[in-house]
Design a protein around this motif. Structure first.
Motif, PDB file in Angstrom:
ATOM      1  N   PRO A  14       0.839  -1.211   0.000  1.00  0.00           N
ATOM      2  CA  PRO A  14       0.000   0.000   0.000  1.00  0.00           C
ATOM      3  C   PRO A  14       0.875   1.263   0.000  1.00  0.00           C
ATOM      4  O   PRO A  14       1.068   1.911   1.033  1.00  0.00           O
ATOM      5  N   ILE A  15       1.401   1.601  -1.149  1.00  0.00           N
ATOM      6  CA  ILE A  15       2.413   2.656  -1.260  1.00  0.00           C
ATOM      7  C   ILE A  15       1.910   3.996  -0.728  1.00  0.00           C
ATOM      8  O   ILE A  15       2.636   4.716  -0.023  1.00  0.00           O
ATOM      9  N   THR A  16       0.677   4.346  -1.056  1.00  0.00           N
ATOM     10  CA  THR A  16       0.146   5.640  -0.605  1.00  0.00           C
ATOM     11  C   THR A  16       0.116   5.724   0.918  1.00  0.00           C
ATOM     12  O   THR A  16       0.486   6.750   1.506  1.00  0.00           O
ATOM     13  N   MET A  17      -0.308   4.651   1.562  1.00  0.00           N
ATOM     14  CA  MET A  17      -0.351   4.639   3.025  1.00  0.00           C
ATOM     15  C   MET A  17       1.058   4.652   3.612  1.00  0.00           C
ATOM     16  O   MET A  17       1.314   5.318   4.628  1.00  0.00           O
ATOM     17  N   MET A  18       1.979   3.929   2.980  1.00  0.00           N
ATOM     18  CA  MET A  18       3.366   3.942   3.447  1.00  0.00           C
ATOM     19  C   MET A  18       3.941   5.352   3.349  1.00  0.00           C
ATOM     20  O   MET A  18       4.682   5.806   4.234  1.00  0.00           O
ATOM     21  N   HIS A  19       3.598   6.041   2.279  1.00  0.00           N
ATOM     22  CA  HIS A  19       4.043   7.422   2.082  1.00  0.00           C
ATOM     23  C   HIS A  19       3.563   8.298   3.239  1.00  0.00           C
ATOM     24  O   HIS A  19       4.335   9.093   3.808  1.00  0.00           O
ATOM     25  N   GLN A  20       2.307   8.133   3.617  1.00  0.00           N
ATOM     26  CA  GLN A  20       1.761   8.956   4.697  1.00  0.00           C
ATOM     27  C   GLN A  20       2.318   8.546   6.060  1.00  0.00           C
ATOM     28  O   GLN A  20       2.513   9.393   6.937  1.00  0.00           O
ATOM     29  N   ILE A  21       2.574   7.255   6.237  1.00  0.00           N
ATOM     30  CA  ILE A  21       3.188   6.806   7.489  1.00  0.00           C
ATOM     31  C   ILE A  21       4.557   7.449   7.661  1.00  0.00           C
ATOM     32  O   ILE A  21       4.883   8.000   8.722  1.00  0.00           O
ATOM     33  N   LEU A  22       5.368   7.391   6.614  1.00  0.00           N
ATOM     34  CA  LEU A  22       6.714   7.958   6.695  1.00  0.00           C
ATOM     35  C   LEU A  22       6.675   9.477   6.855  1.00  0.00           C
ATOM     36  O   LEU A  22       7.525  10.057   7.536  1.00  0.00           O
ATOM     37  N   SER A  23       5.693  10.100   6.251  1.00  0.00           N
ATOM     38  CA  SER A  23       5.544  11.551   6.407  1.00  0.00           C
ATOM     39  C   SER A  23       5.202  11.920   7.845  1.00  0.00           C
ATOM     40  O   SER A  23       5.592  12.987   8.333  1.00  0.00           O
ATOM     41  N   SER A  24       4.474  11.016   8.518  1.00  0.00           N
ATOM     42  CA  SER A  24       4.008  11.300   9.878  1.00  0.00           C
ATOM     43  C   SER A  24       5.032  10.944  10.949  1.00  0.00           C
ATOM     44  O   SER A  24       5.042  11.556  12.027  1.00  0.00           O
ATOM     45  N   CYS A  25       5.880   9.958  10.667  1.00  0.00           N
ATOM     46  CA  CYS A  25       6.841   9.486  11.676  1.00  0.00           C
ATOM     47  C   CYS A  25       8.065  10.405  11.694  1.00  0.00           C
ATOM     48  O   CYS A  25       9.144  10.059  11.190  1.00  0.00           O
ATOM     49  N   THR A  26       7.900  11.540  12.287  1.00  0.00           N
ATOM     50  CA  THR A  26       8.911  12.594  12.223  1.00  0.00           C
ATOM     51  C   THR A  26      10.075  12.404  13.194  1.00  0.00           C
ATOM     52  O   THR A  26      10.997  13.222  13.212  1.00  0.00           O
ATOM     53  N   SER A  27      10.027  11.340  14.002  1.00  0.00           N
ATOM     54  CA  SER A  27      11.138  11.060  14.925  1.00  0.00           C
ATOM     55  C   SER A  27      11.864   9.772  14.556  1.00  0.00           C
ATOM     56  O   SER A  27      12.652   9.251  15.349  1.00  0.00           O
ATOM     57  N   LEU A  28      11.615   9.282  13.358  1.00  0.00           N
ATOM     58  CA  LEU A  28      12.154   7.989  12.943  1.00  0.00           C
ATOM     59  C   LEU A  28      13.680   8.019  12.872  1.00  0.00           C
ATOM     60  O   LEU A  28      14.270   8.927  12.295  1.00  0.00           O
ATOM     61  N   ARG A  29      14.297   7.010  13.466  1.00  0.00           N
ATOM     62  CA  ARG A  29      15.761   6.897  13.442  1.00  0.00           C
ATOM     63  C   ARG A  29      16.230   5.750  12.553  1.00  0.00           C
ATOM     64  O   ARG A  29      17.300   5.825  11.959  1.00  0.00           O
ATOM     65  N   SER A  30      15.445   4.668  12.523  1.00  0.00           N
ATOM     66  CA  SER A  30      15.844   3.486  11.761  1.00  0.00           C
ATOM     67  C   SER A  30      14.665   3.008  10.929  1.00  0.00           C
ATOM     68  O   SER A  30      13.553   2.873  11.442  1.00  0.00           O
ATOM     69  N   LEU A  31      14.921   2.755   9.638  1.00  0.00           N
ATOM     70  CA  LEU A  31      13.868   2.301   8.733  1.00  0.00           C
ATOM     71  C   LEU A  31      14.386   1.135   7.907  1.00  0.00           C
ATOM     72  O   LEU A  31      15.450   1.221   7.290  1.00  0.00           O
ATOM     73  N   ALA A  32      13.623   0.041   7.898  1.00  0.00           N
ATOM     74  CA  ALA A  32      13.936  -1.113   7.053  1.00  0.00           C
ATOM     75  C   ALA A  32      12.721  -1.417   6.189  1.00  0.00           C
ATOM     76  O   ALA A  32      11.606  -1.554   6.705  1.00  0.00           O
ATOM     77  N   ILE A  33      12.931  -1.488   4.877  1.00  0.00           N
ATOM     78  CA  ILE A  33      11.870  -1.887   3.948  1.00  0.00           C
ATOM     79  C   ILE A  33      12.434  -3.002   3.083  1.00  0.00           C
ATOM     80  O   ILE A  33      13.320  -2.771   2.262  1.00  0.00           O
ATOM     81  N   LEU A  34      11.916  -4.210   3.269  1.00  0.00           N
ATOM     82  CA  LEU A  34      12.409  -5.364   2.529  1.00  0.00           C
ATOM     83  C   LEU A  34      11.358  -5.897   1.566  1.00  0.00           C
ATOM     84  O   LEU A  34      10.183  -6.020   1.928  1.00  0.00           O
ATOM     85  N   ASN A  35      11.796  -6.190   0.363  1.00  0.00           N
ATOM     86  CA  ASN A  35      10.965  -6.762  -0.703  1.00  0.00           C
ATOM     87  C   ASN A  35      10.159  -5.721  -1.468  1.00  0.00           C
ATOM     88  O   ASN A  35       9.309  -6.091  -2.279  1.00  0.00           O
ATOM     89  N   LEU A  36      10.395  -4.463  -1.228  1.00  0.00           N
ATOM     90  CA  LEU A  36       9.695  -3.434  -1.991  1.00  0.00           C
ATOM     91  C   LEU A  36      10.262  -3.397  -3.410  1.00  0.00           C
ATOM     92  O   LEU A  36      11.479  -3.348  -3.605  1.00  0.00           O
ATOM     93  N   GLY A  37       9.399  -3.418  -4.409  1.00  0.00           N
ATOM     94  CA  GLY A  37       9.847  -3.357  -5.795  1.00  0.00           C
ATOM     95  C   GLY A  37      10.654  -2.098  -6.066  1.00  0.00           C
ATOM     96  O   GLY A  37      10.351  -1.024  -5.538  1.00  0.00           O
ATOM     97  N   GLN A  38      11.680  -2.225  -6.904  1.00  0.00           N
ATOM     98  CA  GLN A  38      12.597  -1.105  -7.114  1.00  0.00           C
ATOM     99  C   GLN A  38      11.912   0.127  -7.691  1.00  0.00           C
ATOM    100  O   GLN A  38      12.353   1.256  -7.452  1.00  0.00           O
ATOM    101  N   ASN A  39      10.831  -0.045  -8.424  1.00  0.00           N
ATOM    102  CA  ASN A  39      10.140   1.114  -8.992  1.00  0.00           C
ATOM    103  C   ASN A  39       9.311   1.867  -7.963  1.00  0.00           C
ATOM    104  O   ASN A  39       8.893   3.003  -8.210  1.00  0.00           O
ATOM    105  N   ASN A  40       9.059   1.243  -6.819  1.00  0.00           N
ATOM    106  CA  ASN A  40       8.249   1.895  -5.788  1.00  0.00           C
ATOM    107  C   ASN A  40       9.071   2.760  -4.838  1.00  0.00           C
ATOM    108  O   ASN A  40       8.521   3.632  -4.163  1.00  0.00           O
ATOM    109  N   TRP A  41      10.369   2.501  -4.753  1.00  0.00           N
ATOM    110  CA  TRP A  41      11.195   3.255  -3.810  1.00  0.00           C
ATOM    111  C   TRP A  41      11.169   4.751  -4.110  1.00  0.00           C
ATOM    112  O   TRP A  41      11.172   5.582  -3.195  1.00  0.00           O
TER     113      TRP A  41
END
Length: 293
Positions: free
Chosen positions: A102-129
């Protein structure tokens, strides 16, 4: 409650007053292993951020976030508090190139997590990054991507996070990408993990010369997963080390064989490493890893 996960959750359900101090404990580290988990987490964040929230907004509480599969079964040796049922560890529907992300929701999650220090995204298609890199928050220090992630171009990060650790899994990277990361004044560890990919591994060796140009990088790490006991592969690795010996002599260059991947797979190995990193950066008595499935 800070040392008793079930008690903390029970208190959340029966006592609104304790939310102020329990939620930061529970939401420090979040693991999302399926598209349904991402959707439910997104809805929880949006609901909490409504017009009359009764607690601190959840998203800024998240400091470590994993999205993607994490293996087949729990990692031996971890505290009981972090053991979960096998269902939590399945790859679910987040397969490479799956349309379930759910790329749109992931986009909004990352936009909202303004204190994020560590992020791992595995298996995401290269065109979606490319849809997500622009919302990576300024606070991010550690990024884990792959396998076969999209181009990792630091200047495309609009919020200019000072990434100290970058882990790239089983991905060909262009020379300019590698050089920009190695020469970044903020990057201290650049880790490249491979799953029996001979050509990709040789390219990684070919890109080692740029390490000498960096005065700030502390470690350039090439990891090989799944080759332990494979005589042909081990012979090939020895050839590469001899061929690129002048660059391998740099003490910052580490060539590592990960034998545990033989039995538990690279995803579990990588997830275990990510766990260790997150747990080392947070007090275990003051935080939990919360799994959504």
């Amino acid at each position: 409650a800070a040392q008793d996960y079930p008690t903390a959750v029970s208190l959340l359900l029966v006592c609104k007053e304790v939310r102020l101090w329990i939620l930061p404990v529970l939401y420090t580290t979040v693991v999302l292993t399926s598209s349904n988990a991402i959707i439910r987490f997104f809805r929880g964040l949006m609901q909490d951020a409504g017009p009359n929230p009764t607690s601190p907004i959840l998203a800024p509480l998240v400091r470590h976030l994993w999205m993607g599969p994490i293996g087949r079964s729990p990692t031996p040796g971890f505290p009981k508090a972090f053991e979960v049922n096998d269902g939590y560890w399945s790859s679910a529907d987040l397969q490479l190139y799956s349309t379930s992300w759910p790329i749109t929701m992931m986009h909004q999650i990352l936009s909202s997590c303004t204190s994020l220090r560590s992020l791992a995204i595995l298996n995401l298609g290269q065109n979606n990054w490319s849809h997500l890199e622009g919302v990576i928050p300024t606070t991010l220090e550690s990024l884990w991507l792959g396998p076969i992630h999209g181009p990792l171009i630091l200047k495309n990060f609009r919020h200019h996070p000072r990434l100290r650790t970058i882990t790239s899994i089983d991905t060909y990277m262009r020379d300019d990408e590698v050089k920009d990361i190695v020469l970044s004044p903020h990057c201290r560890v650049f880790r490249r993990a491979y799953i029996r990919s001979p050509q990709a591994v040789e390219y990684a060796f070919q890109q080692l010369p740029c390490v000498a140009q960096s005065s700030t990088l502390e470690e350039m790490r090439i990891e090989l997963h799944g080759i332990a006991g494979d005589d042909a592969w081990e012979a090939r690795l020895k050839q590469l080390e001899e061929k690129y010996l002048p660059f391998c002599l740099d003490k910052r260059v580490k060539i590592v064989v990960r034998p545990e991947a033989q039995t538990q797979g690279i995803f579990r190995t990588i997830f275990r490493d990510w766990q260790l990193e997150t747990l080392s950066s947070e007090s275990m008595v003051n935080s939990y890893i919360v799994y959504f499935v």
